[in-house]
Write a protein that holds these residues in place. Structure first.
Motif, PDB file in Angstrom:
ATOM      1  N   SER A   1      10.147 -42.683  -4.634  1.00 16.75           N
ATOM      2  CA  SER A   1      11.116 -43.067  -3.599  1.00 16.75           C
ATOM      3  C   SER A   1      11.773 -41.829  -3.023  1.00 16.75           C
ATOM      4  O   SER A   1      11.854 -40.778  -3.662  1.00 16.75           O
ATOM      5  CB  SER A   1      12.191 -44.003  -4.167  1.00 16.75           C
ATOM      6  OG  SER A   1      12.986 -43.342  -5.132  1.00 16.75           O
TER       7      SER A   1
ATOM      8  N   ASP B   1      15.378 -50.766  -7.096  1.00 14.37           N
ATOM      9  CA  ASP B   1      14.021 -50.570  -7.605  1.00 14.37           C
ATOM     10  C   ASP B   1      13.478 -51.857  -8.216  1.00 14.37           C
ATOM     11  O   ASP B   1      12.333 -52.256  -7.955  1.00 14.37           O
ATOM     12  CB  ASP B   1      14.004 -49.469  -8.667  1.00 14.37           C
ATOM     13  CG  ASP B   1      14.360 -48.105  -8.109  1.00 14.37           C
ATOM     14  OD1 ASP B   1      14.396 -47.962  -6.868  1.00 14.37           O
ATOM     15  OD2 ASP B   1      14.611 -47.192  -8.912  1.00 14.37           O
TER      16      ASP B   1
ATOM     17  N   THR C   1      12.786 -54.425  -5.478  1.00 13.95           N
ATOM     18  CA  THR C   1      11.632 -54.033  -4.676  1.00 13.95           C
ATOM     19  C   THR C   1      10.326 -54.376  -5.378  1.00 13.95           C
ATOM     20  O   THR C   1       9.397 -54.926  -4.771  1.00 13.95           O
ATOM     21  CB  THR C   1      11.687 -52.528  -4.365  1.00 13.95           C
ATOM     22  OG1 THR C   1      12.843 -52.242  -3.573  1.00 13.95           O
ATOM     23  CG2 THR C   1      10.441 -52.081  -3.603  1.00 13.95           C
TER      24      THR C   1
ATOM     25  N   SER D   1       7.923 -57.260  -3.835  1.00 19.26           N
ATOM     26  CA  SER D   1       6.661 -56.740  -3.309  1.00 19.26           C
ATOM     27  C   SER D   1       5.472 -57.542  -3.804  1.00 19.26           C
ATOM     28  O   SER D   1       4.405 -57.535  -3.191  1.00 19.26           O
ATOM     29  CB  SER D   1       6.473 -55.276  -3.712  1.00 19.26           C
ATOM     30  OG  SER D   1       6.224 -55.166  -5.114  1.00 19.26           O
TER      31      SER D   1
ATOM     32  N   VAL E   1      15.651 -54.831   3.449  1.00 19.09           N
ATOM     33  CA  VAL E   1      14.483 -54.204   2.841  1.00 19.09           C
ATOM     34  C   VAL E   1      13.236 -54.877   3.414  1.00 19.09           C
ATOM     35  O   VAL E   1      13.144 -56.104   3.474  1.00 19.09           O
ATOM     36  CB  VAL E   1      14.492 -54.334   1.306  1.00 19.09           C
ATOM     37  CG1 VAL E   1      13.260 -53.643   0.712  1.00 19.09           C
ATOM     38  CG2 VAL E   1      15.763 -53.728   0.726  1.00 19.09           C
TER      39      VAL E   1
ATOM     40  N   ILE F   1       8.979 -54.831   3.175  1.00 17.57           N
ATOM     41  CA  ILE F   1       7.910 -54.408   2.271  1.00 17.57           C
ATOM     42  C   ILE F   1       6.554 -54.854   2.793  1.00 17.57           C
ATOM     43  O   ILE F   1       6.361 -56.027   3.140  1.00 17.57           O
ATOM     44  CB  ILE F   1       8.100 -54.991   0.855  1.00 17.57           C
ATOM     45  CG1 ILE F   1       9.485 -54.649   0.309  1.00 17.57           C
ATOM     46  CG2 ILE F   1       7.021 -54.462  -0.091  1.00 17.57           C
ATOM     47  CD1 ILE F   1       9.770 -55.256  -1.063  1.00 17.57           C
TER      48      ILE F   1
ATOM     49  N   ALA G   1       7.919 -49.854   0.753  1.00 15.61           N
ATOM     50  CA  ALA G   1       9.174 -50.547   1.064  1.00 15.61           C
ATOM     51  C   ALA G   1      10.099 -49.628   1.848  1.00 15.61           C
ATOM     52  O   ALA G   1      10.242 -48.444   1.518  1.00 15.61           O
ATOM     53  CB  ALA G   1       9.863 -50.998  -0.225  1.00 15.61           C
TER      54      ALA G   1
ATOM     55  N   GLN H   1      14.062 -49.344   3.363  1.00 15.76           N
ATOM     56  CA  GLN H   1      15.443 -49.834   3.353  1.00 15.76           C
ATOM     57  C   GLN H   1      16.098 -49.378   4.646  1.00 15.76           C
ATOM     58  O   GLN H   1      16.020 -48.197   5.005  1.00 15.76           O
ATOM     59  CB  GLN H   1      16.190 -49.288   2.140  1.00 15.76           C
ATOM     60  CG  GLN H   1      17.627 -49.777   2.008  1.00 15.76           C
ATOM     61  CD  GLN H   1      18.374 -49.043   0.902  1.00 15.76           C
ATOM     62  OE1 GLN H   1      17.962 -47.984   0.451  1.00 15.76           O
ATOM     63  NE2 GLN H   1      19.482 -49.616   0.473  1.00 15.76           N
TER      64      GLN H   1
END
Length: 263
Positions: free
Chosen positions: A37, A46, A49, A53, A76, A78, A98, A100
């Motif tokens: 990241s 995290d 995500t 995902s 967010v 993805i 992903a 943000q």
């Protein structure tokens, strides 16, 4: 191996709505994890995500999909896909990029996530993703593997709100359309169910448009599918939440329950 990058202060410019980029992967053992990241993201983001995902599910090995959701005070976006060749990804069966961001624009950011995932697929290195991310922050453009270049300027902020598919939404709501419209205007808690994530997201992005004068999409909480998600809902006031789990018995979470399959 994990690659976590501590970033410098974000550059202030026309693309300062973009906050971070990260990569999650699924390996041959079926384990899903965040591997990189920039700048370094917090553990809570995290975890969310990786979960949203889909890399913890075997379905990620067959399906390409883009999802979006609200996390804290940011959005967010993805894009999940599979590596084209095994040479650069010998242990990876699926990965997700992903993004943000501070603003709501699924088309803009899901397309960028797709472009960055293609760059990652072609290079096998997060360095290429970082190059793309920094290029967007500095000049608003990125030349990926396939022309034309991705250009932030080609996406209009108001258009993201107008792309709400109201005709399709009211048709899917059926007899509930008037009830849902009133609930949105009165700022009631709405929980929307569909077993299909893409159908759910399509319907949910249109619901705030029923109170167009507010132009407030921050009330959306799509993809609430476990106890942690529902616990966070309980601490909110007015919201429009979505779930892929039948939840008509969770009356403490809603004033109005919408089953998209039931009309």
């Amino acid at each position: 191996p994990s690659h976590r990058v501590m970033g410098l202060s974000m550059m202030n410019g026309r693309e300062d709505q973009l906050v971070s980029v990260s990569i999650a992967e699924r390996d041959f053992n079926g384990d899903g994890m965040l591997v990189w990241s920039y700048p370094a993201t917090d553990a809570d983001l995290d975890k969310v995500t990786v979960k949203q995902s889909g890399v913890i599910s075997s379905a990620a090995e067959q399906n390409k999909q883009g999802v979006w959701f609200r996390h804290a005070s940011t959005w967010v976006y993805i894009y999940t896909t599979q590596p084209e060749g095994r040479q650069m990804f010998p242990q990876t069966t699926a990965f997700a990029v992903a993004l943000q961001a501070k603003d709501f624009h699924p088309e803009k950011y899901l397309r960028l996530a797709e472009v960055l995932s293609d760059a990652y697929d072609g290079s096998g290195s997060p360095v290429r993703v970082l190059e793309g991310f920094l290029s967007i922050l500095t000049v608003g453009k990125f030349h990926g593997r396939v022309p034309p270049a991705y250009d932030m300027a080609s996406y209009d902020a108001l258009e993201a709100l107008r792309s709400c598919h109201l005709t399709d939404l009211t048709a899917s709501l059926g007899n509930q359309a008037v009830l849902v419209w009133a609930a949105v205007l009165l700022k009631k808690r709405i929980l929307v169910y569909s077993e299909q994530p893409q159908l759910l997201l399509r319907a949910m992005r249109g619901l705030p448009a029923l109170a167009w004068h507010r132009q407030d999409w921050t009330i959306l909480r799509p993809l609430c599918n476990d106890d942690d998600d529902f616990a966070q809902l309980a601490s909110q006031g007015c919201y429009i939440a979505g779930t892929n789990i039948p939840s008509q018995d969770r009356g403490e979470l809603f004033d109005v329950y919408v089953d998209l399959a039931g009309g």
